[in-house]
Motif scaffolding. Structure first.
Motif, PDB file in Angstrom:
ATOM      1  N   PHE A  93       0.801  -1.234   0.000  1.00  0.00           N
ATOM      2  CA  PHE A  93       0.000   0.000   0.000  1.00  0.00           C
ATOM      3  C   PHE A  93       0.832   1.281   0.000  1.00  0.00           C
ATOM      4  O   PHE A  93       0.417   2.284  -0.591  1.00  0.00           O
ATOM      5  CB  PHE A  93      -0.929  -0.003   1.226  1.00  0.00           C
ATOM      6  N   ASP A  94       1.988   1.261   0.652  1.00  0.00           N
ATOM      7  CA  ASP A  94       2.841   2.458   0.789  1.00  0.00           C
ATOM      8  C   ASP A  94       3.278   2.933  -0.595  1.00  0.00           C
ATOM      9  O   ASP A  94       4.165   2.353  -1.203  1.00  0.00           O
ATOM     10  CB  ASP A  94       4.059   2.100   1.654  1.00  0.00           C
ATOM     11  N   GLY A  95       2.588   3.972  -1.067  1.00  0.00           N
ATOM     12  CA  GLY A  95       2.884   4.503  -2.406  1.00  0.00           C
ATOM     13  C   GLY A  95       1.792   4.117  -3.392  1.00  0.00           C
ATOM     14  O   GLY A  95       0.980   4.969  -3.802  1.00  0.00           O
ATOM     15  N   ASP A 127      11.493   7.001  -7.264  1.00  0.00           N
ATOM     16  CA  ASP A 127      12.521   6.841  -6.221  1.00  0.00           C
ATOM     17  C   ASP A 127      12.181   7.611  -4.952  1.00  0.00           C
ATOM     18  O   ASP A 127      13.009   8.369  -4.430  1.00  0.00           O
ATOM     19  CB  ASP A 127      13.879   7.279  -6.775  1.00  0.00           C
ATOM     20  N   GLU A 128      10.981   7.403  -4.437  1.00  0.00           N
ATOM     21  CA  GLU A 128      10.587   8.100  -3.198  1.00  0.00           C
ATOM     22  C   GLU A 128      11.290   7.481  -1.989  1.00  0.00           C
ATOM     23  O   GLU A 128      11.729   8.183  -1.072  1.00  0.00           O
ATOM     24  CB  GLU A 128       9.069   8.002  -3.015  1.00  0.00           C
ATOM     25  N   GLU A 129      11.434   6.160  -1.986  1.00  0.00           N
ATOM     26  CA  GLU A 129      11.965   5.521  -0.770  1.00  0.00           C
ATOM     27  C   GLU A 129      13.482   5.623  -0.642  1.00  0.00           C
ATOM     28  O   GLU A 129      14.032   5.413   0.425  1.00  0.00           O
ATOM     29  CB  GLU A 129      11.578   4.023  -0.770  1.00  0.00           C
ATOM     30  N   GLY A 130      14.171   5.848  -1.750  1.00  0.00           N
ATOM     31  CA  GLY A 130      15.624   5.930  -1.654  1.00  0.00           C
ATOM     32  C   GLY A 130      16.245   4.603  -1.263  1.00  0.00           C
ATOM     33  O   GLY A 130      17.343   4.541  -0.704  1.00  0.00           O
ATOM     34  N   GLU A 196      -2.005   5.291   6.056  1.00  0.00           N
ATOM     35  CA  GLU A 196      -1.398   5.807   7.273  1.00  0.00           C
ATOM     36  C   GLU A 196      -0.315   4.838   7.738  1.00  0.00           C
ATOM     37  O   GLU A 196      -0.468   3.625   7.647  1.00  0.00           O
ATOM     38  CB  GLU A 196      -2.443   5.994   8.393  1.00  0.00           C
ATOM     39  N   GLN A 197       0.790   5.387   8.203  1.00  0.00           N
ATOM     40  CA  GLN A 197       1.874   4.535   8.721  1.00  0.00           C
ATOM     41  C   GLN A 197       1.920   4.761  10.235  1.00  0.00           C
ATOM     42  O   GLN A 197       2.820   5.374  10.766  1.00  0.00           O
ATOM     43  CB  GLN A 197       3.191   4.878   8.020  1.00  0.00           C
ATOM     44  N   GLY A 198       0.860   4.298  10.846  1.00  0.00           N
ATOM     45  CA  GLY A 198       0.622   4.493  12.272  1.00  0.00           C
ATOM     46  C   GLY A 198      -0.820   4.112  12.542  1.00  0.00           C
ATOM     47  O   GLY A 198      -1.551   3.701  11.626  1.00  0.00           O
ATOM     48  N   ALA A 289      16.573   8.847  12.038  1.00  0.00           N
ATOM     49  CA  ALA A 289      16.100   9.501  13.265  1.00  0.00           C
ATOM     50  C   ALA A 289      15.057  10.556  12.918  1.00  0.00           C
ATOM     51  O   ALA A 289      15.175  11.244  11.898  1.00  0.00           O
ATOM     52  CB  ALA A 289      17.271  10.146  14.005  1.00  0.00           C
ATOM     53  N   ARG A 290      14.012  10.640  13.790  1.00  0.00           N
ATOM     54  CA  ARG A 290      12.908  11.559  13.546  1.00  0.00           C
ATOM     55  C   ARG A 290      12.372  12.069  14.880  1.00  0.00           C
ATOM     56  O   ARG A 290      12.392  11.350  15.876  1.00  0.00           O
ATOM     57  CB  ARG A 290      11.771  10.842  12.803  1.00  0.00           C
ATOM     58  N   ALA A 291      11.901  13.325  14.865  1.00  0.00           N
ATOM     59  CA  ALA A 291      11.344  13.869  16.105  1.00  0.00           C
ATOM     60  C   ALA A 291      10.290  14.917  15.749  1.00  0.00           C
ATOM     61  O   ALA A 291      10.288  15.431  14.622  1.00  0.00           O
ATOM     62  CB  ALA A 291      12.459  14.495  16.945  1.00  0.00           C
ATOM     63  N   GLY A 354       5.318  10.850  11.168  1.00  0.00           N
ATOM     64  CA  GLY A 354       6.782  10.816  11.141  1.00  0.00           C
ATOM     65  C   GLY A 354       7.289  10.294   9.813  1.00  0.00           C
ATOM     66  O   GLY A 354       8.492  10.150   9.612  1.00  0.00           O
ATOM     67  N   ALA A 355       6.374   9.986   8.900  1.00  0.00           N
ATOM     68  CA  ALA A 355       6.800   9.420   7.614  1.00  0.00           C
ATOM     69  C   ALA A 355       6.969  10.525   6.586  1.00  0.00           C
ATOM     70  O   ALA A 355       6.156  11.450   6.498  1.00  0.00           O
ATOM     71  CB  ALA A 355       5.774   8.404   7.115  1.00  0.00           C
ATOM     72  N   GLY A 356       8.035  10.412   5.817  1.00  0.00           N
ATOM     73  CA  GLY A 356       8.287  11.392   4.758  1.00  0.00           C
ATOM     74  C   GLY A 356       7.483  11.067   3.518  1.00  0.00           C
ATOM     75  O   GLY A 356       7.098   9.916   3.310  1.00  0.00           O
ATOM     76  N   HIS A 357       7.187  12.087   2.729  1.00  0.00           N
ATOM     77  CA  HIS A 357       6.406  11.898   1.503  1.00  0.00           C
ATOM     78  C   HIS A 357       6.812  12.931   0.455  1.00  0.00           C
ATOM     79  O   HIS A 357       7.304  14.012   0.791  1.00  0.00           O
ATOM     80  CB  HIS A 357       4.908  12.054   1.789  1.00  0.00           C
ATOM     81  N   SER A 380       3.909  -0.729   8.649  1.00  0.00           N
ATOM     82  CA  SER A 380       4.300  -0.313   7.291  1.00  0.00           C
ATOM     83  C   SER A 380       5.768  -0.661   7.084  1.00  0.00           C
ATOM     84  O   SER A 380       6.444  -1.088   8.019  1.00  0.00           O
ATOM     85  CB  SER A 380       4.070   1.199   7.120  1.00  0.00           C
ATOM     86  N   HIS A 381       6.224  -0.506   5.825  1.00  0.00           N
ATOM     87  CA  HIS A 381       7.602  -0.934   5.501  1.00  0.00           C
ATOM     88  C   HIS A 381       7.785  -2.386   5.923  1.00  0.00           C
ATOM     89  O   HIS A 381       8.796  -2.772   6.495  1.00  0.00           O
ATOM     90  CB  HIS A 381       8.641  -0.021   6.167  1.00  0.00           C
ATOM     91  N   SER A 382       6.750  -3.188   5.594  1.00  0.00           N
ATOM     92  CA  SER A 382       6.719  -4.609   5.938  1.00  0.00           C
ATOM     93  C   SER A 382       5.688  -5.297   5.045  1.00  0.00           C
ATOM     94  O   SER A 382       4.659  -4.706   4.702  1.00  0.00           O
ATOM     95  CB  SER A 382       6.293  -4.780   7.401  1.00  0.00           C
TER      96      SER A 382
HETATM   97  O1  HGY Z   1      10.945   6.841   5.189  1.00  0.00           O
HETATM   98  C1  HGY Z   1       9.902   7.420   5.015  1.00  0.00           C
HETATM   99  O2  HGY Z   1       9.438   8.129   5.875  1.00  0.00           O
HETATM  100  C2  HGY Z   1       9.148   7.275   3.719  1.00  0.00           C
HETATM  101  O3  HGY Z   1       8.537   6.032   3.718  1.00  0.00           O
HETATM  102  N1  HGY Z   1      10.037   7.444   2.595  1.00  0.00           N
END
Ligand code: HGY
Ligand code: MN
Ligand code: MN
Length: 409
Positions: A93-95, A127-130, A196-198, A289-291, A354-357, A380-382
């Motif tokens: 689902f992510d993306g 290439d969103e996830e890098g 949602e990733q949460g 790391a994220r805050a 906390g997830a980037g987009h 997520s990321h799983s």
């Molecule tokens: O890492 C992230 O927050 C996004 O999934 N690229």
């Protein structure tokens, strides 16, 4: 296929009904890395979906795909979409949920007989996830000028292949990558739907939410240089063992994150020579790391590095720290955020993440907003990432309502 296990494009790569593009049979997770065969399969899928809907499809200088309804040069376009690439063994689902929902929302608007007063575009940001080159959101960073061509040319994957080489191998000319001001000027608003990733929506009992902000977050590479030696014959006191320093640093990261109410993760490691009976010469660890705010993030990063340097000195290990990716806090524009809440009837919850987009990257250049779809477990990321079909449909209808309000009469 190109550079990966993609299938030749003699026929649609997915064959039957399923769409297992880039899915690993072993893990059930997706391995859709930038400019690989799986990426090419996803790009073909996007093109076919767009052409089936009589949209004008183009790939921009940075490899992002755009499917247009109406005249792009008219400006003030409403753009929606997301990304199709994944993290290693990412979920379904992510993306992709954002891209599929964009096509489905257009179908819904056409079924409603909606007529568009602004151009509409559906985008697949590359290439969103890098996952392959280590930098998140390469496609949207290039387009928005946040990643220069020079810096992009320095990116290389674990096999030493550079980004331009990978683009070239996939048939994309790397010479022209860079800021695309003209394209950005066409965009009046970008709305990204994302799973949602949460668990905020699961806890609030809502199928759809609206984003308020994205936490500042980044990726740092820690290189611990020690001394290779025999695991069986080298006395403990004579060792300069980088794995020991790495382990202490991982524990320090958890401590610092707890202190700051932040999150810190060492999820990727590479060891040289990586032998069972050899003390490593080099251990590379990647920190994510994220805050909630920059001060807290700065405190976490400084605390981890200080602890790592103390331990490195004690173990006779040399440490180098390189920041590989960073995204400052994103506060989505209140007017567009509030317009989405209104278009959804005023009840949708507003939540941070906390997830980037890509929406976070583009928010520096154009008005952007995000819709989140409930993820009952938050995972997520799983491969276990999941969203219920009813909630995905609710997301499509919400996106259709938003697009209708923004782009239709
Ligand atoms: O890492 C992230 O927050 C996004 O999934 N690229
Ligand atoms: Mn992701
Ligand atoms: Mn994503």
């Amino acid at each position: 296929g190109v550079g990966g296990r993609g299938v030749p494009h003699s026929s649609p790569p997915w064959g039957g009904a399923g769409r297992p593009l880039g899915r690993s049979a072993a893990s059930g997770g997706y391995r859709r890395y930038a400019w690989t065969g799986a990426d090419a399969d996803c790009r073909l899928w996007f093109r076919m979906q767009a052409e089936a809907r009589r949209l004008d499809v183009e790939t921009d200088r940075n490899g992002n795909q755009w499917a247009w309804l109406g005249d792009p040069t008219a400006g003030d376009a409403v753009v929606t979409g997301s990304h199709l690439d994944s993290v290693p063994d990412g979920g379904a689902f992510d993306g992709p949920l954002g891209v599929v929902s964009a096509f489905a929302a257009l179908d819904e608007l056409r079924a409603r007989g909606a007529s568009f007063r602004r151009p509409l575009a559906i985008v697949n940001f590359g290439d969103e996830e890098g996952a392959r080159f280590g930098l998140a959101c390469v496609g949207s960073r290039l387009t928005s000028g946040q990643l220069t061509k020079e810096k992009a040319y320095e990116l290389r994957d674990a096999d030493g292949i550079t980004l331009p080489q990978a683009m070239e191998a996939a048939g994309h000319d790397p010479e022209t990558i860079g800021e695309d001001r003209e394209r950005l000027d066409r965009i009046g608003a970008f709305v990204e739907l994302h799973v949602e990733q949460g668990r905020a929506l699961d806890l609030s009992g809502d199928a759809v939410g609206v984003a308020s902000a994205i936490w500042p977050h980044g990726r740092w590479r820690y290189d611990f240089h020690g001394e290779a030696n025999h695991a069986g014959t080298t006395r403990l006191v004579d060792r300069r063992d980088p794995m020991l320093t790495y382990a202490e640093t991982v524990l320090a990261a958890r401590r610092e994150a707890e202190l700051a109410g932040a999150v810190a993760t060492f999820g990727k490691i590479s060891v040289e020579p990586n032998g069972v009976n050899a003390i490593p010469s080099l251990v590379r660890g990647w920190l994510d790391a994220r805050a909630a705010d920059q001060d807290a993030l700065d405190a976490v990063i400084a605390g981890i590095e200080t602890a790592a340097r103390d331990k490195a000195a004690a173990h006779g290990v040399d440490l180098a720290v390189v920041r590989e990716s960073f995204t400052p806090v994103v506060e989505f524009r209140h007017a567009l955020r509030d317009e989405l809440v209104r278009l959804l009837g005023g009840k949708a919850p507003v939540l941070g993440t906390g997830a980037g987009h890509d929406a976070g990257i583009l928010s520096a250049s154009v008005p952007t907003a995000m819709l989140f779809v409930r993820n009952p477990t938050g995972v997520s990321h799983s491969p276990a990432e999941f969203a219920a079909e009813d909630d995905c449909v609710a997301g499509v209808l919400a996106l259709a309502d938003v697009l209708e309000g923004l782009a239709c009469h």
